[in-house]
Design an enzyme around this catalytic site. Sequence first.
Site, PDB file in Angstrom:
ATOM      1  N   GLY C 149       0.819  -1.204   0.000  1.00  0.00           N
ATOM      2  CA  GLY C 149       0.000   0.000   0.000  1.00  0.00           C
ATOM      3  C   GLY C 149       0.851   1.251   0.000  1.00  0.00           C
ATOM      4  O   GLY C 149       2.071   1.213   0.197  1.00  0.00           O
ATOM      5  N   CYS C 150       0.202   2.370  -0.251  1.00  0.00           N
ATOM      6  CA  CYS C 150       0.920   3.632  -0.384  1.00  0.00           C
ATOM      7  C   CYS C 150       1.453   4.115   0.958  1.00  0.00           C
ATOM      8  O   CYS C 150       2.651   4.363   1.115  1.00  0.00           O
ATOM      9  CB  CYS C 150       0.016   4.678  -1.024  1.00  0.00           C
ATOM     10  SG  CYS C 150      -1.593   4.879  -0.238  1.00  0.00           S
ATOM     11  N   TYR C 151       0.559   4.236   1.944  1.00  0.00           N
ATOM     12  CA  TYR C 151       1.028   4.663   3.266  1.00  0.00           C
ATOM     13  C   TYR C 151       2.048   3.695   3.831  1.00  0.00           C
ATOM     14  O   TYR C 151       3.004   4.087   4.483  1.00  0.00           O
ATOM     15  CB  TYR C 151      -0.145   4.724   4.246  1.00  0.00           C
ATOM     16  CG  TYR C 151      -1.042   5.920   4.110  1.00  0.00           C
ATOM     17  CD1 TYR C 151      -0.543   7.212   4.265  1.00  0.00           C
ATOM     18  CD2 TYR C 151      -2.410   5.760   3.879  1.00  0.00           C
ATOM     19  CE1 TYR C 151      -1.391   8.310   4.178  1.00  0.00           C
ATOM     20  CE2 TYR C 151      -3.259   6.853   3.786  1.00  0.00           C
ATOM     21  CZ  TYR C 151      -2.749   8.135   3.939  1.00  0.00           C
ATOM     22  OH  TYR C 151      -3.578   9.214   3.855  1.00  0.00           O
ATOM     23  N   THR C 152       1.797   2.407   3.568  1.00  0.00           N
ATOM     24  CA  THR C 152       2.674   1.406   4.158  1.00  0.00           C
ATOM     25  C   THR C 152       4.064   1.458   3.549  1.00  0.00           C
ATOM     26  O   THR C 152       5.057   1.376   4.253  1.00  0.00           O
ATOM     27  CB  THR C 152       2.065   0.007   3.974  1.00  0.00           C
ATOM     28  OG1 THR C 152       1.675  -0.147   2.628  1.00  0.00           O
ATOM     29  CG2 THR C 152       0.863  -0.158   4.861  1.00  0.00           C
TER      30      THR C 152
END
Lengths: 343, 343, 343, 343
Positions: C149-152
Amino acid sequence: MIKVGIIGATGYAGSELINILLNHKDVELTYLGSHSYAGKKLTDIYPFFEKRIDIVLSDDSIENASDACDVVFLALPHSIASKVVTEEILKKCVVIDLGADFRLHSKDVYEKWYKTEHHNEKLLSSAVYALPEIHRESIKGARLIANPGCYTTCSILTLYPLVKNHLIDLDSIVIDAKSGTTGAGRGEKVQNLFCEVNESIKPYGLVTHRHIPEIEQELSIAANEQIVVEFTPHLVPMQRGILATCYAKVKDNVSEEDIKNAYLDSYNDEEFIRLVSYVPETSFVRGSNFVDIYYKYNSRTNRVIAVGAIDNLVKGAAGQAVQNMNIVFGFNEDEGLNRSSGV
Amino acid sequence: MIKVGIIGATGYAGSELINILLNHKDVELTYLGSHSYAGKKLTDIYPFFEKRIDIVLSDDSIENASDACDVVFLALPHSIASKVVTEEILKKCVVIDLGADFRLHSKDVYEKWYKTEHHNEKLLSSAVYALPEIHRESIKGARLIANPGCYTTCSILTLYPLVKNHLIDLDSIVIDAKSGTTGAGRGEKVQNLFCEVNESIKPYGLVTHRHIPEIEQELSIAANEQIVVEFTPHLVPMQRGILATCYAKVKDNVSEEDIKNAYLDSYNDEEFIRLVSYVPETSFVRGSNFVDIYYKYNSRTNRVIAVGAIDNLVKGAAGQAVQNMNIVFGFNEDEGLNRSSGV
Amino acid sequence: MIKVGIIGATGYAGSELINILLNHKDVELTYLGSHSYAGKKLTDIYPFFEKRIDIVLSDDSIENASDACDVVFLALPHSIASKVVTEEILKKCVVIDLGADFRLHSKDVYEKWYKTEHHNEKLLSSAVYALPEIHRESIKGARLIANPGCYTTCSILTLYPLVKNHLIDLDSIVIDAKSGTTGAGRGEKVQNLFCEVNESIKPYGLVTHRHIPEIEQELSIAANEQIVVEFTPHLVPMQRGILATCYAKVKDNVSEEDIKNAYLDSYNDEEFIRLVSYVPETSFVRGSNFVDIYYKYNSRTNRVIAVGAIDNLVKGAAGQAVQNMNIVFGFNEDEGLNRSSGV
Amino acid sequence: MIKVGIIGATGYAGSELINILLNHKDVELTYLGSHSYAGKKLTDIYPFFEKRIDIVLSDDSIENASDACDVVFLALPHSIASKVVTEEILKKCVVIDLGADFRLHSKDVYEKWYKTEHHNEKLLSSAVYALPEIHRESIKGARLIANPGCYTTCSILTLYPLVKNHLIDLDSIVIDAKSGTTGAGRGEKVQNLFCEVNESIKPYGLVTHRHIPEIEQELSIAANEQIVVEFTPHLVPMQRGILATCYAKVKDNVSEEDIKNAYLDSYNDEEFIRLVSYVPETSFVRGSNFVDIYYKYNSRTNRVIAVGAIDNLVKGAAGQAVQNMNIVFGFNEDEGLNRSSGV
């Protein structure tokens, strides 16, 4: 103290109406009607009203609103107002319609541009096209107020002195208008998403935009001659504001002094019109009911370029509606409207 | 009706002060001083004041302002106020300083963080740190008002009930704050240009931001214990608004009910604080003097996350300054402040 | 030259994939599937592809795509991929899933956070969590790539060296993340409208955001110990970019040199990670596959503040997916990714 | 592989040149000159170049650059290039000037509009006005390339087929243009600050903008008749993009088919011009070298409205400069330019 209702309170124009009226000393917000959100609290839809107004949204029945109120504002999609406003309603309350249904004097013109039936031709003749700086006297006794459109308010006021005083060639008018995105409403459409609007500018509604017949109607009356205008709106990545850059060929023998005098004669006593020496920016009128107007003569092309700026939600919608209410009810014309967003 | 002066009237905070005070029924704007623009008309600098106020900017002499006014607001770069404010000035007028010079009780702390000399230690003890929701009684009789900083107002008010009621571990406080760009001022710097700010977010002033000692001072007083906080500000591509996302470990045996009660006890009667059930967005407080506060307990981490939102130019600067003036002079505390930008 | 398919080609991540792959010398875009727009031309949905690719959108059948392609990217809402990806599909093509369905190793954790059933537990064990800077070797032979994921991506890479080298207290981690609005997708929702997002910042998904278990899984593996993190995402009025401001208490006896070495050891040879001396801004990575990482030790609080920045659509989605494809197929790891948006 | 220099590398156009040339397979960036930042690393000024190019900025001497390079791009304020470019320089290298000094064929016209002396009239006759879609053949052998202005590129290309084919009344041309803020440069001016530009649109340079004579020169050549145009630029709160909305009266007996054919004849084989069926938005061309052109005939007013859109930093500056370099040196015309920013 009068009682006020709003039908269509949860659109952007409706919410701005509430925001203005909360600081208006002569009114009480009595009825807020919503098609989509009836039964919910206003603050569920617009949390910024917390601690300012605690009210549950009613249904969107003008019947109910008119029973409870002295004036009812309509902020509805077109073709609905002409269905629900009746002479009986108008006996009970003043109606100020922010939509398009009563702006055009001709049913045919309405139906041609809006591509839908008009439901009440009879009321068209009693409705007043309520641009106060031009039609103030007619507004005073009116029961049915057709509040002008946003682009039209800006375009008409910017060009009116030139047209009325026969200073320009009437077939040479080009209006290139730019609007913030609140003008596109709160509809859930891809084209209104942040990532589609931001960092982009685009024209739309070329040749067919529905504000064209409204501009033409009013400028034709001013000129006492049928006018056809070129009008192209653009969507700008900002929330509020309309800028209309207007071009027209100046007639022979017209001097810059004539142009200056035309604007002064028309607007010198108008508290909401500022004939400015600076070039307008929409931020200068944000949150206010002002119209900033600037003009420049181009001797190389023999054109005048007149630029007008308004806040589309204030002078272009809710502010002008309140100004009209103030005129109808004899309040100070600027009551509730003496404000600006600042920086 | 009192007479009001502003020194530093042409910065963003100064212009917001003017904008607010123009709608304040108990004041007359008498003296607007500017270092850079003395002799020019205010409307040359901020055209949006056209037709609202017609005034020529004076020099930035507090001496002159204090001769003419009952209260003088200072909106100056730090280290100037401590030079120009004197006991003689304070005999003539109330001074409300929007800058940092009188906020910190300790000259040493000031000089350490601001890396410059403080010119008037004596006045530090008579100055009141004027966060009304915490220090209202002290404000009432004050002659020298230290108006809190923008980040600090938001951070302190968001954390105050937790700290005062000993609900959190004091060494666990992390404040991650975000601000609109008016907070960076009107300076002509590359980093403030549209094309550098837009479409980007960045932290700045890590570990060294000057609002840190101010937050620590006030929270330490509330806790009755010395606190050190982690504070990181960020610049956001918008004009107004501060959001402070605050994190802290909850002490053992503290319940969610305790947290709720702490906020209610502290703020239930405060008209400008909204303990909201929605998650705050800075747009909800734009143009208003409100502080929106929300909190959530995380049982997985045993932390409370408290989120505060203000308009940095209103509750974070000019609005709070007017609120303080209202308290000092016994006006209604919300006079001039009952407003919001709407959509 | 391999043949590439994309299912879900008309979301923002899908369109960025196309944009990147059009400049990738080793691939041929063969199959673009769309649920909503099958049968339309891609340029009807995204006009900016005119003259770059002329293709009609197919249906969103992975079956059809896998028949035609060597690799199929999935850019789908969660819970669909786990339904349609099968061992038979994986025999025909490599699958790179940009969604969440194969990222979490535990079906239970998935179902708890996503509140929906996982349809293929068996494939969870063969899927590779494909953060190349951490798991490059596992990616090389993989048939089923779970693209992070992006935030991750941003959070894990920023904290990984600290966690892996046991430099911080594991229960002290706070991640305050900020994202541009493409991260919210192209859904027609009021909350995504320009006028709701612009000029505002807000947190969302407090305590419950679905990237939390993903961050915890990977950091726990790195620490060889179960970690629980505090993670709060915020929506920023910009299109692209994620900034993760990460806080953690430094363990006793850990020096700043230790921190520096940890970052150098982990990332010195990584071409897409820039250990920068400037404070990151999301604009610096816009359009690129870079991760900018910066850290600062705060001696007053004994915390390290580590800041990471990525473009959420590139390193946070499509770029990393291409990077993974490059690794799987043995292309140059930066093929197609050597680009940046500039100013 | 040729060696390339840039003088004025740290403005927005210069940085975009670098960004493009880094992906150009036939060039080596050899000399980056800067007046303000000589001696500093490029990445100190534009951190986003980290890990893409590691170079120290040289002084802004075209003498030094020309010794080292096969081609030197100049991105300088006007009136400097005409001083420093000499025939000796042109013997050493090709000069591509992104500024205005060699665009106008007449020294008098230059001096009238730019209100400054032109230092090298002689070179005016050897310079080529390098709009490839119109003057490609002349560009091929040129040593001194006058790269067109941003507004002019967009305006001329949009109107050229109409003018060249004598389809419109030449005294009826109105160009209403809108530009992103990179067009205003990186100067430290209040008017360029985020808080002044954001949430506002404004016209500027009415009647006097310096791109007027450039547009008139090229359209006059196309028409074989002297043309005077109305041109008004506007500043839009976005970083990149120019939109030119052009209006003109259609001559009698001209059909819509004639208009269509004129555009097709002129541009059907041009790879960077897209005659589009959708209404242009600047985001559709962002980061690309494309020109999107759309036109509509208004039978009510007998006008054609032609709309052009470009990225002002690419086709309006750096991209077109690279296109010109490609033509001069015989590279593929789209080398380095096959890109787009995507969403």
